[in-house]
Each structure stands twice: as C-alpha cells, then as structure tokens.
Design an enzyme around this catalytic site. Sequence first.
Site, PDB file in Angstrom:
ATOM      1  N   ARG A 172       0.827  -1.219   0.000  1.00 36.44           N
ATOM      2  CA  ARG A 172       0.000   0.000   0.000  1.00 36.44           C
ATOM      3  C   ARG A 172       0.859   1.267   0.000  1.00 36.44           C
ATOM      4  O   ARG A 172       0.500   2.272   0.627  1.00 36.44           O
ATOM      5  CB  ARG A 172      -0.970   0.015   1.192  1.00 36.44           C
ATOM      6  CG  ARG A 172      -1.902  -1.171   1.241  1.00 36.44           C
ATOM      7  CD  ARG A 172      -2.887  -1.212   0.074  1.00 36.44           C
ATOM      8  NE  ARG A 172      -3.658  -2.440   0.138  1.00 36.44           N
ATOM      9  CZ  ARG A 172      -3.345  -3.555  -0.541  1.00 36.44           C
ATOM     10  NH1 ARG A 172      -2.318  -3.578  -1.378  1.00 36.44           N
ATOM     11  NH2 ARG A 172      -4.092  -4.623  -0.426  1.00 36.44           N
ATOM     12  N   SER A 222     -10.996  -2.219   3.562  1.00 34.82           N
ATOM     13  CA  SER A 222     -10.277  -2.604   4.785  1.00 34.82           C
ATOM     14  C   SER A 222      -9.750  -1.349   5.464  1.00 34.82           C
ATOM     15  O   SER A 222      -9.039  -0.563   4.846  1.00 34.82           O
ATOM     16  CB  SER A 222      -9.082  -3.498   4.454  1.00 34.82           C
ATOM     17  OG  SER A 222      -9.535  -4.680   3.865  1.00 34.82           O
ATOM     18  N   GLU A 292      -5.141   1.814   6.880  1.00 34.91           N
ATOM     19  CA  GLU A 292      -4.905   1.827   5.426  1.00 34.91           C
ATOM     20  C   GLU A 292      -5.663   3.000   4.812  1.00 34.91           C
ATOM     21  O   GLU A 292      -5.199   3.619   3.857  1.00 34.91           O
ATOM     22  CB  GLU A 292      -5.403   0.504   4.824  1.00 34.91           C
ATOM     23  CG  GLU A 292      -5.315   0.463   3.311  1.00 34.91           C
ATOM     24  CD  GLU A 292      -5.544  -0.934   2.733  1.00 34.91           C
ATOM     25  OE1 GLU A 292      -5.211  -1.936   3.413  1.00 34.91           O
ATOM     26  OE2 GLU A 292      -6.052  -1.026   1.610  1.00 34.91           O
TER      27      GLU A 292
END
Length: 299
Positions: A172, A222, A292
């Site tokens: 990420r 998420s 995230e």
Amino acid sequence: MYELFKSFLGADNVLVSEPMSKHTSFKIGGPADLFLMPETHGQLRQILTVAKEQNIPLFVMGNGSNLLVGDKGIRGAVVSLYKKMNKIVVDGEKLYAGCGALMSTVASAALSAELEGFEFASGIPGTIGGGIYMNAGAYGFELKDIVESVDYMDSEGNISQISGSDCKFGYRKSIFAEKGYIVLGCIFELKKGNKEQIRERINDFTQRRVTKQPVEKPSAGSVFKRPEGYFAGALIEGEGLKGFSIGGAQVSEKHAGFIINKGDATAKDVLDLVEHIQKTVYEKNGVKLETEIKFVGEF
Ligand SMILES: Cc1cc2nc3c(=O)[nH]c(=O)nc-3n(C[C@H](O)[C@H](O)[C@H](O)COP(=O)(O)OP(=O)(O)OC[C@H]3O[C@@H](n4cnc5c(N)ncnc54)[C@H](O)[C@@H]3O)c2cc1C
C-alpha cells in the site's frame, strides 16, 4: 478564487462548498471549499500554478474509495480526477489506462482484448490513479506486478515517465505517495489469455468479494493494513468487536476488517471507532493496527 479557476476549467468543472459525502464511498465528509474537475493535463498544470501563486492547499483524489473526510470538510481545493483523463488504449499485450479510469472498466477492457493479469483488480472500486498511488491489491496480487511504467506530474507541472521497478512499490505504498506526484496514467504489461478463463476468474473474485465483504454498505474497504503475521479482521473479531457501533459507524457483521456507515455516521464516529479498535487490539494482543484508509480534512 472561483472566478480564476472557472476561467480555464469552465463553470461546470468548479464547484463551491461541495459536500465530500457525495464523493466518498463512506458517504461521509463535510464541504470542500472548492472542488475542481480538470479534463486535461494542461488544466491540471494550470491548477498547480494558480494554487502555488495563491497559496491554496490542494488535495488530489480519484473515486474517494479509500478516504475518510472530516466533518468540517477540506480547506482549499480538491482536485477530482474521477472519470476524467480516463482513456484506455490496448496495443498488443500492453494496456494504457488514464488516471481517472475505474479499475472495473480497465478489467472489462482487458477482458474484451483477451488479456489476462488484471482480473484481481476488477472489484477494487477505485481509479487507476488511486490504485497506483496505493499499490492496490487483492487475492495475492498487487498492481505493481503488472505495471510497466507510469506517467506522472510533479508539483511544478512537469510530466515524466517512470518504470514500474522504480516506483518504490510496497505494501500500500509507492513513490507517488512519498513524493506527492500526481499519477496521470499507466501502461500495464498483460498477457494474451483465454477469454472464457479470464471471465471465470473475474466472476470468481467477484463472488468471493460479495460473499465475504459488505459491498452493499458504504465503507472504505479494509480500514487497517494487514499486520505482519496476523489478519486485522481476525484480531478485531477475536475481541468480540464484530457488530460493535459508535454512533452511526459499525464494525461490519460480515467482515470485521471493514467499518460501515449505517446511514448517519459522522467522520468523528468512524474515527472514535478506529481508535477504540486500535486500543482494544493493542491492549489484548500487543499488535498495533495501522490504518490503510487516508484521513483528510478537518475533523
Ligand atoms: C468495498 C471496498 C473494497 C475495497 N477493496 C480493496 C481491495 O481489495 N484492495 C485494495 O487495495 N483496496 C481496496 N479498497 C480501497 C480502495 O478502493 C483502493 O485503495 C483504491 O485504490 C483507491 O482508489 P481511489 O481512486 O478511490 O482513490 P481515493 O480514495 O480517491 O484516494 C486514495 C489516495 O490516492 C491518492 N490519489 C488518488 N488519485 C491519485 C492520482 N491520480 N495521483 C496521485 N494520487 C492520487 C489520494 O490523494 C489518496 O491519498 C476497497 C474499498 C472499498 C470501498
């Protein structure tokens, strides 16, 4: 300021005091002072120039599917690249996609051209720009696996191309996040495949998503990154937090790694829930859950 941006973007592409709840998958977020929708690289460059001259903070976004925008909104200007600069061109086994193209649209284009390799991203509800910035991934694959090169604009408005191996892709993360570069487009290196098999893989991934994730509810996917050696969802569920709510924000009953907006959630509700989860999981397991999703604006 409005007049200045309107002079080169056109009135339809400059919105004032625009509620960000209309532009985020969470359906949460107060007003952005200005919401700009450039259609060309030239317009994007002009926005950067004006913002620098006038000292206006800028926030670049795609489909808003990884964002929690604060209830007080965003000061300065939001630059939305959603569905703008969204050209898709297939040349042999290479597929070029502009930053505003949705990953689902790119997956369909790859399927039509009988190219395999993009199936895993078909259900990620973001744009190519947001996907590259985040190095989005699913089911063991990440965009970095198929990126040949990326075109980007730096803060001075210069356009350059960088090869996939130099993009500093990680879990990420990417050079675009590190340096604040704007992703303009990307060439993916795919492989000639069998149309029926590609379609089956897309259907399989879709089926898995629909079964396991609360795709029918507003969320930003998420909430937490996968902590090494653990799964965030399992840790959260292990603490009995599945279904736990603060205000209108709830840990999804379907997947504890997701927070959903039950309808009237504020950004503060989500933030409080995130902090409650982090505290509980840390106290009981010693694991620090890192977010995230990106927090933007004033809370
Ligand atoms: C139901 C659901 C399921 C999801 N599943 C997944 C999944 O399986 N895998 C996964 O990785 N993610 C998943 N996500 C999260 C999200 O879709 C991805 O992070 C996606 O890549 C974000 O793209 P976006 O266009 O919406 O970016 P945004 O949310 O608009 O922005 C995300 C970040 O990218 C930056 N950005 C956006 N466009 C550009 C650009 N052109 N240039 C530079 N910076 C840019 C923004 O500044 C911001 O920091 C899911 C989200 C939802 C709601």
